[in-house]
Design a protein around this motif. Structure first.
Motif, PDB file in Angstrom:
ATOM      1  N   ALA A  10       0.930  -1.233  -0.032  1.00  0.00           N
ATOM      2  CA  ALA A  10      -0.108   0.128  -0.039  1.00  0.00           C
ATOM      3  C   ALA A  10       0.856   1.161   0.082  1.00  0.00           C
ATOM      4  O   ALA A  10       2.201   1.316   0.483  1.00  0.00           O
ATOM      5  N   ASP A  11       0.335   2.329  -0.522  1.00  0.00           N
ATOM      6  CA  ASP A  11       0.933   3.618  -0.392  1.00  0.00           C
ATOM      7  C   ASP A  11       0.333   4.316   0.572  1.00  0.00           C
ATOM      8  O   ASP A  11      -1.004   4.358   0.620  1.00  0.00           O
ATOM      9  N   LEU A  12       1.182   5.042   1.470  1.00  0.00           N
ATOM     10  CA  LEU A  12       0.366   5.617   2.556  1.00  0.00           C
ATOM     11  C   LEU A  12       1.077   7.197   2.566  1.00  0.00           C
ATOM     12  O   LEU A  12       2.352   7.255   2.118  1.00  0.00           O
ATOM     13  N   GLU A  13       0.083   7.990   3.424  1.00  0.00           N
ATOM     14  CA  GLU A  13       0.631   9.301   3.690  1.00  0.00           C
ATOM     15  C   GLU A  13       0.642   9.196   5.281  1.00  0.00           C
ATOM     16  O   GLU A  13      -0.593   9.092   5.655  1.00  0.00           O
ATOM     17  N   LEU A  14       1.617   9.508   6.152  1.00  0.00           N
ATOM     18  CA  LEU A  14       1.275   9.265   7.538  1.00  0.00           C
ATOM     19  C   LEU A  14       2.363  10.463   8.267  1.00  0.00           C
ATOM     20  O   LEU A  14       3.212  10.962   7.561  1.00  0.00           O
ATOM     21  N   HIS A  15       2.015  10.587   9.369  1.00  0.00           N
ATOM     22  CA  HIS A  15       2.898  11.326  10.282  1.00  0.00           C
ATOM     23  C   HIS A  15       3.742  10.644  10.915  1.00  0.00           C
ATOM     24  O   HIS A  15       3.322   9.899  12.039  1.00  0.00           O
ATOM     25  N   VAL A  16       5.073  10.715  11.069  1.00  0.00           N
ATOM     26  CA  VAL A  16       5.739  10.326  11.862  1.00  0.00           C
ATOM     27  C   VAL A  16       6.452  11.184  12.969  1.00  0.00           C
ATOM     28  O   VAL A  16       6.950  12.102  12.411  1.00  0.00           O
ATOM     29  N   PRO A  17       6.291  10.992  14.493  1.00  0.00           N
ATOM     30  CA  PRO A  17       6.868  11.715  15.300  1.00  0.00           C
ATOM     31  C   PRO A  17       8.392  12.144  15.358  1.00  0.00           C
ATOM     32  O   PRO A  17       9.206  11.007  14.861  1.00  0.00           O
ATOM     33  N   ARG A  18       8.859  13.415  15.458  1.00  0.00           N
ATOM     34  CA  ARG A  18      10.088  13.633  15.305  1.00  0.00           C
ATOM     35  C   ARG A  18      10.812  13.368  16.653  1.00  0.00           C
ATOM     36  O   ARG A  18      10.053  13.216  17.614  1.00  0.00           O
ATOM     37  N   GLY A  19      11.990  13.204  16.871  1.00  0.00           N
ATOM     38  CA  GLY A  19      12.590  12.846  17.958  1.00  0.00           C
ATOM     39  C   GLY A  19      12.830  11.739  18.784  1.00  0.00           C
ATOM     40  O   GLY A  19      13.463  11.424  19.583  1.00  0.00           O
ATOM     41  N   GLY A  20      12.165  10.831  17.853  1.00  0.00           N
ATOM     42  CA  GLY A  20      12.278   9.350  18.128  1.00  0.00           C
ATOM     43  C   GLY A  20      13.734   8.741  17.970  1.00  0.00           C
ATOM     44  O   GLY A  20      14.407   9.019  17.124  1.00  0.00           O
ATOM     45  N   ASP A  21      14.049   7.694  18.721  1.00  0.00           N
ATOM     46  CA  ASP A  21      15.184   6.953  18.415  1.00  0.00           C
ATOM     47  C   ASP A  21      14.896   6.005  17.143  1.00  0.00           C
ATOM     48  O   ASP A  21      13.763   5.462  16.858  1.00  0.00           O
ATOM     49  N   GLY A  22      16.032   5.759  16.416  1.00  0.00           N
ATOM     50  CA  GLY A  22      15.885   4.647  15.269  1.00  0.00           C
ATOM     51  C   GLY A  22      15.361   5.441  13.970  1.00  0.00           C
ATOM     52  O   GLY A  22      15.691   6.860  13.939  1.00  0.00           O
ATOM     53  N   THR A  23      15.368   4.755  12.871  1.00  0.00           N
ATOM     54  CA  THR A  23      15.318   5.321  11.482  1.00  0.00           C
ATOM     55  C   THR A  23      14.005   5.790  11.049  1.00  0.00           C
ATOM     56  O   THR A  23      13.108   5.515  11.974  1.00  0.00           O
ATOM     57  N   LEU A  24      13.969   6.597   9.993  1.00  0.00           N
ATOM     58  CA  LEU A  24      12.478   6.777   9.684  1.00  0.00           C
ATOM     59  C   LEU A  24      11.665   5.661   9.325  1.00  0.00           C
ATOM     60  O   LEU A  24      10.494   5.663   9.606  1.00  0.00           O
ATOM     61  N   GLN A  25      12.390   4.404   8.613  1.00  0.00           N
ATOM     62  CA  GLN A  25      11.672   3.288   8.469  1.00  0.00           C
ATOM     63  C   GLN A  25      11.172   2.717   9.727  1.00  0.00           C
ATOM     64  O   GLN A  25       9.962   2.091   9.724  1.00  0.00           O
TER      65      GLN A  25
END
Length: 100
Positions: A10-25
């Motif tokens: 699926a193709d998604l548009e989503l909001h990923v919180p800033r400042g978390g540990d780890g990669t964008l994935q």
């Protein structure tokens, strides 16, 4: 009524919180893991990232494994499992493959 799993892309548009540990994935997978119906997420591609004040707006293609009722429409099951999560804005181009 028995459960089955749906492997889908699926193709998604989503909001990923800033400042978390780890990669964008990993951030994308964490947002989608909030759904009890999502068993697995693999990010296939990231096609856009737009920073906002508190998060990143991300366009991504993902592979998902979703649990659903055997008689439920596969596309609807994937859409329902994902769009109900906080931070998911849009789900498009769902390509399911159902397994028992």
């Amino acid at each position: 009524m028995t459960d089955s799993t749906i492997d889908a892309t699926a193709d998604l548009e989503l909001h990923v919180p800033r400042g978390g540990d780890g990669t964008l994935q990993e951030g994308i997978a964490a947002v989608l893991a909030r759904s009890a119906a999502v068993d697995r997420t693999e990010v296939v591609a990231i096609s856009g990232v737009r920073p906002t004040l508190n998060d990143l707006r991300v366009d991504a293609s993902v592979r998902l494994r979703v649990r659903a009722d055997a008689d439920e429409d596969a596309r609807a099951a994937v859409r329902d499992a994902v769009t109900d999560q906080f931070g998911v804005r849009e789900v498009t181009d769902i390509e399911p493959a159902r397994s028992a």
